[in-house]
Scaffold this motif. Structure first.
Motif, PDB file in Angstrom:
ATOM      1  N   UNK A 149       0.916  -1.132  -0.062  1.00 34.72           N
ATOM      2  CA  UNK A 149      -0.152   0.189  -0.044  1.00 34.72           C
ATOM      3  C   UNK A 149       0.966   1.302   0.038  1.00 34.72           C
ATOM      4  N   UNK A 150       0.728   2.193  -0.827  1.00 31.34           N
ATOM      5  CA  UNK A 150       1.435   3.449  -1.207  1.00 31.34           C
ATOM      6  C   UNK A 150       0.587   4.750  -0.843  1.00 31.34           C
ATOM      7  N   UNK A 151       1.019   5.453   0.146  1.00 25.11           N
ATOM      8  CA  UNK A 151       0.514   6.763   0.481  1.00 25.11           C
ATOM      9  C   UNK A 151       0.983   7.746  -0.671  1.00 25.11           C
ATOM     10  N   UNK A 152       0.154   8.683  -1.229  1.00 30.57           N
ATOM     11  CA  UNK A 152       0.522   9.834  -1.801  1.00 30.57           C
ATOM     12  C   UNK A 152      -0.821  10.488  -2.557  1.00 30.57           C
ATOM     13  N   UNK A 153      -0.518  11.386  -3.708  1.00 33.76           N
ATOM     14  CA  UNK A 153      -1.534  12.172  -4.120  1.00 33.76           C
ATOM     15  C   UNK A 153      -2.782  11.398  -4.527  1.00 33.76           C
ATOM     16  N   UNK A 154      -2.392  10.273  -4.936  1.00 31.57           N
ATOM     17  CA  UNK A 154      -3.652   9.164  -5.244  1.00 31.57           C
ATOM     18  C   UNK A 154      -3.327   7.767  -4.969  1.00 31.57           C
ATOM     19  N   UNK A 155      -3.567   7.550  -3.536  1.00 31.87           N
ATOM     20  CA  UNK A 155      -3.086   6.233  -2.977  1.00 31.87           C
ATOM     21  C   UNK A 155      -3.534   4.875  -3.768  1.00 31.87           C
ATOM     22  N   UNK A 156      -2.696   3.996  -3.683  1.00 29.37           N
ATOM     23  CA  UNK A 156      -2.968   2.832  -4.473  1.00 29.37           C
ATOM     24  C   UNK A 156      -2.520   1.584  -3.729  1.00 29.37           C
ATOM     25  N   UNK A 157      -2.944   0.533  -4.138  1.00 31.13           N
ATOM     26  CA  UNK A 157      -2.344  -1.038  -3.369  1.00 31.13           C
ATOM     27  C   UNK A 157      -1.875  -1.878  -4.712  1.00 31.13           C
ATOM     28  N   UNK A 158      -0.756  -2.301  -4.340  1.00 29.13           N
ATOM     29  CA  UNK A 158      -0.192  -2.980  -5.435  1.00 29.13           C
ATOM     30  C   UNK A 158      -0.524  -4.492  -4.947  1.00 29.13           C
ATOM     31  N   UNK A 159      -0.965  -5.626  -6.019  1.00 30.32           N
ATOM     32  CA  UNK A 159      -0.771  -6.836  -5.476  1.00 30.32           C
ATOM     33  C   UNK A 159       0.009  -7.527  -6.758  1.00 30.32           C
ATOM     34  N   UNK A 160       1.046  -8.529  -6.219  1.00 34.10           N
ATOM     35  CA  UNK A 160       1.889  -9.231  -7.206  1.00 34.10           C
ATOM     36  C   UNK A 160       2.541 -10.451  -6.384  1.00 34.10           C
ATOM     37  N   UNK A 161       3.421 -10.870  -7.273  1.00 34.02           N
ATOM     38  CA  UNK A 161       4.170 -12.051  -6.847  1.00 34.02           C
ATOM     39  C   UNK A 161       5.552 -12.020  -7.138  1.00 34.02           C
ATOM     40  N   UNK A 162       6.547 -12.598  -6.313  1.00 35.05           N
ATOM     41  CA  UNK A 162       7.967 -12.759  -6.978  1.00 35.05           C
ATOM     42  C   UNK A 162       8.571 -13.855  -6.347  1.00 35.05           C
ATOM     43  N   UNK A 163       9.630 -14.327  -6.858  1.00 40.01           N
ATOM     44  CA  UNK A 163      10.533 -15.262  -6.297  1.00 40.01           C
ATOM     45  C   UNK A 163      11.768 -14.652  -5.621  1.00 40.01           C
ATOM     46  N   UNK A 164      11.606 -13.317  -5.913  1.00 40.23           N
ATOM     47  CA  UNK A 164      12.962 -12.262  -5.140  1.00 40.23           C
ATOM     48  C   UNK A 164      12.287 -11.253  -4.554  1.00 40.23           C
ATOM     49  N   UNK A 165      11.224 -11.444  -3.578  1.00 34.74           N
ATOM     50  CA  UNK A 165      10.609 -10.201  -2.627  1.00 34.74           C
ATOM     51  C   UNK A 165      11.311  -9.131  -2.484  1.00 34.74           C
ATOM     52  N   UNK A 166      12.333  -9.164  -1.941  1.00 32.47           N
ATOM     53  CA  UNK A 166      13.073  -8.124  -1.536  1.00 32.47           C
ATOM     54  C   UNK A 166      13.594  -7.142  -2.566  1.00 32.47           C
ATOM     55  N   UNK A 167      14.104  -7.840  -3.587  1.00 31.43           N
ATOM     56  CA  UNK A 167      14.637  -6.954  -4.873  1.00 31.43           C
ATOM     57  C   UNK A 167      13.293  -6.337  -5.215  1.00 31.43           C
ATOM     58  N   UNK A 168      12.215  -7.024  -5.715  1.00 32.31           N
ATOM     59  CA  UNK A 168      10.981  -6.643  -6.101  1.00 32.31           C
ATOM     60  C   UNK A 168      10.241  -5.461  -5.473  1.00 32.31           C
ATOM     61  N   UNK A 169      10.389  -5.464  -3.921  1.00 30.01           N
ATOM     62  CA  UNK A 169      10.076  -4.565  -3.000  1.00 30.01           C
ATOM     63  C   UNK A 169      10.706  -3.293  -3.162  1.00 30.01           C
TER      64      UNK A 169
END
Length: 207
Positions: free
Chosen positions: A81-101
């Motif tokens: 979840x990202x706060x900002x001018x137009x808050x949004x939620x991102x849903x995804x998957x990754x086998x290298x989560x730290x890098x993707x984050x």
């Protein structure tokens, strides 16, 4: 500029003489309120010091999964979840989560957004089906003009987590298998196990 990792944030706070996790939930909540109020009023840049506190807690709740120095293990479903001018939620998957984050945080930061909440699953063999199910549900429930692929603008973070839990029941993701230890790692593991056992064994007395 790449965003700071949890250890880097901790080091930065330590230089200032304090650590967020020692200040309690009241400080975190106040920082979150100030950040959101700043975005609503258009004065977010007036409080640049609260964003690191908010991100610190979001990363802290992710635990070791967000550690960039940790060897990737299994596949992960995640909700950011990202706060900002137009808050949004991102849903995804990754086998290298730290890098993707880090990639998501870097991209969000360029546009003035701050990581507000984050959740990541336990390591699973594959999160593809789980991710697809959650995305399908959220696209059905959320306004189409506020949805862009895996991005959901204005979506409540808890609603995304609710969909994750609901679909877990149907998908039943299988736990990931640990990586096999190398010969040297296996030997060290065996030696460490012997030392642990020795500490709990009664002393041998020879009469």
């Amino acid at each position: 500029m790449a965003p700071l990792s949890l250890p880097e944030l901790e080091a930065a706070f330590a230089e200032m003489g304090h650590a967020p996790h020692q200040l309690g939930e009241t400080v975190e909540q106040k920082a979150r309120e100030l950040l959101l109020e700043g975005f609503r009023s258009g004065d977010a840049p007036r409080w640049p010091d609260v964003a690191p506190v908010v991100e610190y807690w979001a990363l802290w709740r992710l635990g070791s999964a967000a550690d960039p120095d940790r060897k990737p293990y299994g596949d992960h479903l995640y909700v950011l979840s990202f706060a900002g001018p137009h808050p949004y939620v991102k849903v995804g998957r990754s086998d290298d989560f730290a890098r993707r984050l880090r990639e998501h945080r870097t991209n969000a930061g360029r546009h003035g957004y701050v990581l507000f909440d984050a959740w990541v699953s336990e390591p699973v063999e594959s999160a593809h089906t789980w991710e697809s199910s959650v995305l399908r549900v959220l696209r059905q429930r959320h306004a189409s003009d506020e949805t862009d692929g895996e991005y959901f603008y204005g979506l409540d973070y808890d609603e995304a987590l609710k969909a994750v839990d609901e679909e877990r029941v149907w998908v039943t993701p299988r736990p990931a298998r640990p990586y096999p230890l190398s010969t040297s790692d296996a030997h060290e593991h065996k030696q460490e196990r012997r030392r642990e056992l020795a500490q709990h064994l009664p002393p041998v007395v020879i009469s």
